[in-house]
Motif scaffolding. Structure first.
Motif, PDB file in Angstrom:
ATOM      1  N   GLN A 104     -58.066 -27.172 -20.774  1.00  0.00           N
ATOM      2  CA  GLN A 104     -58.151 -27.039 -19.324  1.00  0.00           C
ATOM      3  C   GLN A 104     -59.446 -26.329 -18.934  1.00  0.00           C
ATOM      4  O   GLN A 104     -59.994 -25.517 -19.682  1.00  0.00           O
ATOM      5  N   GLN A 149     -59.041 -23.614 -13.632  1.00  0.00           N
ATOM      6  CA  GLN A 149     -57.602 -23.865 -13.752  1.00  0.00           C
ATOM      7  C   GLN A 149     -56.932 -22.776 -14.571  1.00  0.00           C
ATOM      8  O   GLN A 149     -55.847 -22.300 -14.225  1.00  0.00           O
ATOM      9  N   GLN A 150     -57.573 -22.373 -15.658  1.00  0.00           N
ATOM     10  CA  GLN A 150     -57.012 -21.319 -16.494  1.00  0.00           C
ATOM     11  C   GLN A 150     -56.875 -20.020 -15.706  1.00  0.00           C
ATOM     12  O   GLN A 150     -55.880 -19.288 -15.849  1.00  0.00           O
ATOM     13  N   LEU A 209     -53.814 -20.273 -13.428  1.00  0.00           N
ATOM     14  CA  LEU A 209     -52.549 -20.291 -14.168  1.00  0.00           C
ATOM     15  C   LEU A 209     -52.223 -18.919 -14.740  1.00  0.00           C
ATOM     16  O   LEU A 209     -51.066 -18.478 -14.698  1.00  0.00           O
ATOM     17  N   TYR A 221     -46.800 -25.466 -10.933  1.00  0.00           N
ATOM     18  CA  TYR A 221     -47.669 -25.646 -12.100  1.00  0.00           C
ATOM     19  C   TYR A 221     -48.639 -26.803 -11.858  1.00  0.00           C
ATOM     20  O   TYR A 221     -49.853 -26.695 -12.098  1.00  0.00           O
ATOM     21  N   TYR A 224     -52.790 -26.683 -11.547  1.00  0.00           N
ATOM     22  CA  TYR A 224     -53.637 -27.444 -12.470  1.00  0.00           C
ATOM     23  C   TYR A 224     -54.493 -28.481 -11.737  1.00  0.00           C
ATOM     24  O   TYR A 224     -55.700 -28.573 -11.936  1.00  0.00           O
ATOM     25  N   THR A 225     -53.868 -29.263 -10.879  1.00  0.00           N
ATOM     26  CA  THR A 225     -54.589 -30.373 -10.229  1.00  0.00           C
ATOM     27  C   THR A 225     -55.340 -29.961  -8.981  1.00  0.00           C
ATOM     28  O   THR A 225     -56.310 -30.607  -8.588  1.00  0.00           O
ATOM     29  N   ILE A 248     -47.481 -30.908 -19.524  1.00  0.00           N
ATOM     30  CA  ILE A 248     -46.983 -29.883 -18.598  1.00  0.00           C
ATOM     31  C   ILE A 248     -45.543 -30.178 -18.200  1.00  0.00           C
ATOM     32  O   ILE A 248     -44.685 -29.288 -18.178  1.00  0.00           O
TER      33      ILE A 248
END
Length: 358
Positions: free
Chosen positions: A225, A229-230, A233, A253, A257-258, A333
C-alpha cells in the motif's frame, strides 16, 4: 535617546536614533572577561546575526540655503553589512530630512572564522565603531564634510533564556553570552519535546517512524500500500478493530484505502460510492402470517455484495477518482474483515460505467 554632533560653525545638525538598544551594555562585566575597555558612552545599536536592525539619522539644515548631500558610513566593520536609505539628495533651508542605516550581518557570523581577530588570541570581535559622514554640496567649491559622533555596533546572539532572568542580571553582557551556551545545548532537546506529538501521529510522523507506530497499535505494515494510505490506516487502526466483522468496519477500511467517500448522507445504499448489500427477497407471507426470513426462489445465506464506484468525470474530462484501486488488495481486505463463514461478490465500476467483477 538622541545624540548630535555640532562643530564650531556647523551647517547641519545630525541626530542618531538607534532602533534596537542592547539591554546589556558592553564593558559592564570586564572584571569577568578580562577584555579591553570599551567606551559605553554614546549610543549602541544591537545586532543579531541574520536579523536586520536600523539606525535613524536625522539631519537639520541650519543655513539659509538649500544643501545637496550624500551619506557615507565608515567604521571598522565590513561595508556590506550596511545599506543606506534616504528621502532625497537635497535639504531645504531650516528643514529636516531622515536617512536610515540598515544593518544586517550574516546568520553564520559566530561560525565564520573571518570574524576572528588575528593576533588577539583568536578572540571574536563583537563590538564595532562607526560614524556617519555627511558630504554637503559634493563636487563643488563649497563642498564640506560633517561627521556625527561615533556609535557602537554590538553583535549579540539572540537568547530566549535571558527573559527568565531578573533585570539586574540582564544588564551584564557577559551573563547574556554565558546563558546562550546553555540555550544552544538544551534548546534543541526542548524543541524536539515540544513537537513530539507530531512524531506520534501517523499523519505527520516521519516515514521511517511508521513501522514503529504500526507495531504500537498492532497493525501490519504493508509495503504494497502507498504511504498516505498506510498513514490513514494506522491512525484509525483501533477503530477498525472495534468494528471488524461488520458492514461499518468494512466500509471504513475500504474508504481509508481507496479514498472513496462514505456518503453517509445518501439513504440508498446502492447509490453510494462504497455500497455493501445483502441480496434477498421479501419474506413468505400467508395472509397475515409471516414465515421468518425464509426466501423463496433461491438466494445464498450469509452472502453480501460489495460495489465500488468511481465518481463521474468532471466536465473538463479529469477523473475525480482519488486512488487507483488494486483489485487483489481489495479482495484481501474483504477476506480479512468479513466473518469467516460469509461469501461475497465484488464489483468495481469505473467512471466510464465499465464494470469489472470477481
Amino acid at each position: 535617546m538622541v545624540q548630535s554632533r555640532l562643530t564650531s560653525n556647523p551647517n547641519v545638525k545630525i541626530n542618531l536614533i538607534p532602533m534596537q538598544i542592547p539591554e546589556a551594555l558592553p564593558g559592564v562585566a570586564l572584571a569577568f572577561t578580562g577584555a579591553e575597555s570599551f567606551d559605553v558612552a554614546g549610543h549602541n545599536l544591537l545586532l543579531h546575526p541574520g536579523q536586520a536592525s536600523e539606525m535613524i539619522v536625522q539631519v537639520k539644515n541650519l543655513t539659509e540655503d538649500a544643501l545637496k548631500l550624500t551619506f557615507r558610513v565608515e567604521g571598522n566593520f565590513p561595508q556590506e553589512w550596511c545599506q543606506i536609505g534616504t528621502e532625497g539628495s537635497e535639504i531645504l533651508p531650516r528643514e529636516e530630512m531622515q536617512a536610515v542605516l540598515y544593518f544586517l550581518i550574516p546568520a553564520t557570523f559566530f561560525e565564520d572564522r573571518q570574524a576572528i581577530l588575528p593576533g588577539k588570541q583568536d578572540r571574536l570581535n563583537l563590538n564595532f565603531r562607526c560614524s556617519v559622514h555627511l558630504y554637503l554640496n559634493p563636487g563643488t567649491d563649497q563642498e564640506k564634510i560633517e561627521t556625527s559622533d561615533e556609535f557602537n555596533i554590538c553583535i549579540r546572539p539572540w537568547s530566549l533564556y535571558m527573559e527568565f532572568l531578573p533585570l539586574l542580571y540582564r544588564e551584564v553582557d557577559f551573563i547574556g553570552r554565558f546563558m546562550n551556551i546553555f540555550e544552544q545545548a538544551y534548546q534543541p532537546a526542548i524543541d524536539s519535546f515540544n513537537v513530539m506529538w507530531a512524531n506520534l501521529d501517523s499523519l505527520t510522523a516521519p516515514q521511517a517512524f511508521l513501522p514503529f507506530l504500526a507495531h504500537w497499535v498492532g497493525w501490519e505494515f504493508d509495503s504494497v500500500q502507498e504511504i498516505p494510505q498506510q498513514r490513514r490506516l494506522i491512525r484509525r487502526a483501533i477503530e477498525l478493530y472495534r468494528w471488524r466483522g461488520t458492514r461499518k468496519g468494512l466500509r471504513l477500511y475500504l474508504h481509508l484505502y481507496t479514498g472513496l467517500d462514505l456518503d453517509e448522507d445518501i439513504p440508498n445504499e446502492d447509490d453510494k460510492q462504497i455500497s455493501i448489500t445483502e441480496p434477498s427477497g421479501n419474506s413468505f407471507t400467508l395472509n397475515e402470517a409471516e414465515l421468518g426470513n425464509a426466501v423463496l426462489g433461491g438466494g445464498q445465506a450469509y452472502h453480501f455484495v460489495v460495489k465500488l464506484r468511481y465518481p463521474k468525470r468532471q466536465a473538463s474530462g479529469l477523473s475525480q477518482q482519488p486512488n487507483t484501486i488494486h483489485e487483489p488488495l481489495i479482495r484481501r481486505i474483504i477476506e480479512q474483515e468479513k466473518p469467516a463463514f460469509c461469501t461475497y461478490e465484488l464489483f468495481i465500476e469505473s467512471s466510464d460505467n465499465n464494470r469489472f467483477f470477481s
